[in-house]
Design an enzyme around this catalytic site. Structure first.
Site, short mmCIF file in Angstrom:
data_model
loop_
_atom_site.label_atom_id
_atom_site.label_comp_id
_atom_site.label_asym_id
_atom_site.label_seq_id
_atom_site.Cartn_x
_atom_site.Cartn_y
_atom_site.Cartn_z
N HIS A 181 25.14 57.60 38.99
CA HIS A 181 26.42 57.29 39.65
C HIS A 181 26.27 55.99 40.43
O HIS A 181 25.19 55.71 40.99
CB HIS A 181 26.82 58.43 40.60
CG HIS A 181 28.23 58.32 41.08
ND1 HIS A 181 28.59 57.45 42.08
CD2 HIS A 181 29.37 58.95 40.69
CE1 HIS A 181 29.90 57.56 42.28
NE2 HIS A 181 30.39 58.46 41.45
N SER A 217 39.40 56.45 40.53
CA SER A 217 40.74 56.63 41.10
C SER A 217 41.71 57.30 40.14
O SER A 217 42.88 56.92 40.07
CB SER A 217 41.29 55.28 41.60
OG SER A 217 40.47 54.77 42.64
N GLY A 223 37.03 55.20 44.18
CA GLY A 223 37.41 55.46 45.57
C GLY A 223 38.26 54.36 46.18
O GLY A 223 38.43 54.32 47.40
N ASN A 231 33.83 65.73 40.99
CA ASN A 231 32.66 65.29 41.77
C ASN A 231 33.04 65.34 43.25
O ASN A 231 33.73 64.46 43.75
CB ASN A 231 32.28 63.86 41.35
CG ASN A 231 31.12 63.32 42.16
OD1 ASN A 231 30.44 64.08 42.87
ND2 ASN A 231 30.88 62.02 42.07
N TRP A 232 32.57 66.40 43.91
CA TRP A 232 32.92 66.57 45.33
C TRP A 232 32.17 65.57 46.21
O TRP A 232 32.49 65.43 47.39
CB TRP A 232 32.58 67.98 45.80
CG TRP A 232 33.47 69.06 45.26
CD1 TRP A 232 34.53 68.93 44.41
CD2 TRP A 232 33.36 70.47 45.56
NE1 TRP A 232 35.09 70.17 44.16
CE2 TRP A 232 34.40 71.12 44.84
CE3 TRP A 232 32.50 71.24 46.33
CZ2 TRP A 232 34.59 72.51 44.90
CZ3 TRP A 232 32.69 72.61 46.39
CH2 TRP A 232 33.73 73.24 45.68
N LYS A 233 31.16 64.92 45.68
CA LYS A 233 30.28 64.05 46.49
C LYS A 233 29.79 64.84 47.71
O LYS A 233 29.58 66.04 47.60
CB LYS A 233 31.01 62.77 46.89
CG LYS A 233 31.72 62.10 45.71
CD LYS A 233 32.16 60.71 46.02
CE LYS A 233 32.97 60.17 44.85
NZ LYS A 233 33.18 58.75 44.92
N GLU A 276 27.18 55.12 43.23
CA GLU A 276 26.76 55.31 44.63
C GLU A 276 25.24 55.52 44.70
O GLU A 276 24.59 55.09 45.65
CB GLU A 276 27.54 56.47 45.26
CG GLU A 276 28.99 56.06 45.51
CD GLU A 276 29.99 57.20 45.53
OE1 GLU A 276 29.59 58.37 45.62
OE2 GLU A 276 31.19 56.90 45.45
N GLY A 298 36.65 61.89 41.55
CA GLY A 298 36.10 62.05 42.90
C GLY A 298 37.18 62.54 43.84
O GLY A 298 37.48 63.73 43.93
N GLY A 299 37.81 61.62 44.57
CA GLY A 299 38.76 61.96 45.64
C GLY A 299 39.79 63.02 45.26
O GLY A 299 39.95 64.02 45.98
N GLU A 349 32.59 54.31 34.57
CA GLU A 349 33.15 54.27 35.93
C GLU A 349 33.04 52.86 36.50
O GLU A 349 32.02 52.52 37.14
CB GLU A 349 32.36 55.23 36.83
CG GLU A 349 32.47 56.68 36.41
CD GLU A 349 32.48 57.59 37.64
OE1 GLU A 349 33.40 58.39 37.75
OE2 GLU A 349 31.57 57.47 38.48
C1 PEP Z 1 33.53 59.11 41.32
O1 PEP Z 1 32.98 59.11 42.40
O2 PEP Z 1 32.87 59.40 40.32
C2 PEP Z 1 34.93 58.77 41.25
C3 PEP Z 1 35.45 58.51 40.09
O3 PEP Z 1 35.62 58.74 42.45
P1 PEP Z 1 37.21 58.49 42.65
O4 PEP Z 1 37.93 59.38 41.66
O5 PEP Z 1 37.47 58.88 44.06
O6 PEP Z 1 37.45 57.05 42.37
#
Ligand code: PEP
Length: 243
Positions: free
Chosen positions: A89, A205, A166, A8-10, A91, A226-227, A160
């Protein structure tokens, strides 16, 4: 059950550049894991054209057309060649105030359009500290129990926990394993048509360093990252750790 690893590049692009990123990821042998990249909308076609990975949008509208400035419909996402869409999500739920009913409508329309939905659920710290995780996640699944679920080729659930997204603070493998049992029980109750077949991913994470602990319990069907997914080497190292 299929296994997935979703990037997930966001609202970001890989610092190494899209071409280099896709060349690395597309060259990998996916083995038994479906590699999925979820770029921002304008880059969907770009990633589709790179081939070799599946492509997901990060969101979609609950309508196919209309006076809805800034929205993107499931049909448009399909037309770009994407196969899947991330919905609910945290966010989207928290920063953009998407309510359960809207997410349920998006889920129905995405399925009707032939997209594989990746429905995100997860509790915040207040819910976890109050010992209400199981009830909270069951409620989120209940509100997303749309009739269309039975029509979908695949429906993916991504657990999640908000406190892990994040933040660099991942849940442990043991915590996730325990919660996935509760999610499967809630699926049996509220999503009987998907109870046995819905892959359940973990997100929060995930890095090459904690992937081994997360998979050690054997219950996770993949990850939504994500990250760490913005760096192709880290993304592929997580993939390697899923062995
Ligand atoms: C996400 O945004 O779905 C996510 C899991 O982010 P991160 O891996 O950065 O926690």
């Amino acid at each position: 059950m299929s296994k997935y690893l979703i990037a997930n590049w966001k609202m970001n692009l890989p610092p190494e550049g899209i071409e280099a990123y896709l060349a690395n990821v597309c060259a990998a042998d996916p083995r038994d894991v479906a590699l999925v990249v979820a770029p921002p909308f304008p880059f969907l076609r770009h990633v589709v054209q790179a081939g070799a990975v599946s492509v997901a949008a990060q969101n979609c509208s609950d309508q196919q057309s209309g006076a809805l400035t800034g929205e993107v419909s499931p049909n448009m996402i399909r037309e770009c060649g994407a196969d899947a869409v991330i919905l609910g999500h945290s966010e989207r739920r928290n920063l953009f105030h998407e309510p359960d009913a809207l997410i349920a409508r998006k889920l129905s329309l995405a399925i009707a359009t032939g997209l594989t939905p990746v429905l995100c659920i997860g509790e915040d710290l207040r819910v976890r500290d109050a010992g209400e995780v199981s009830r909270f996640l069951a409620d989120q699944l209940k509100t997303a129990a749309v009739d269309a679920l039975g029509d979908a080729r695949e429906v993916i659930v991504a657990y999640e926990p908000i406190w892990a997204i994040g933040t660099g603070r991942s849940a442990t493998g043991a915590m996730v394993a325990e919660t996935l049992v509760e999610i499967r029980q809630a699926l049996e109750r509220f999503w009987p048509s998907r109870f046995a077949s819905a892959p359940i991913l973990y997100g929060g994470s995930v890095t090459p360093d904690n992937v081994h602990d997360l998979v050690a319990h054997g219950t996770i069907d993949g990850f939504l990252v994500g990250g760490a997914s913005l760096d192709s080497r880290k993304f592929l190292a997580i993939h390697a750790g899923m062995r």
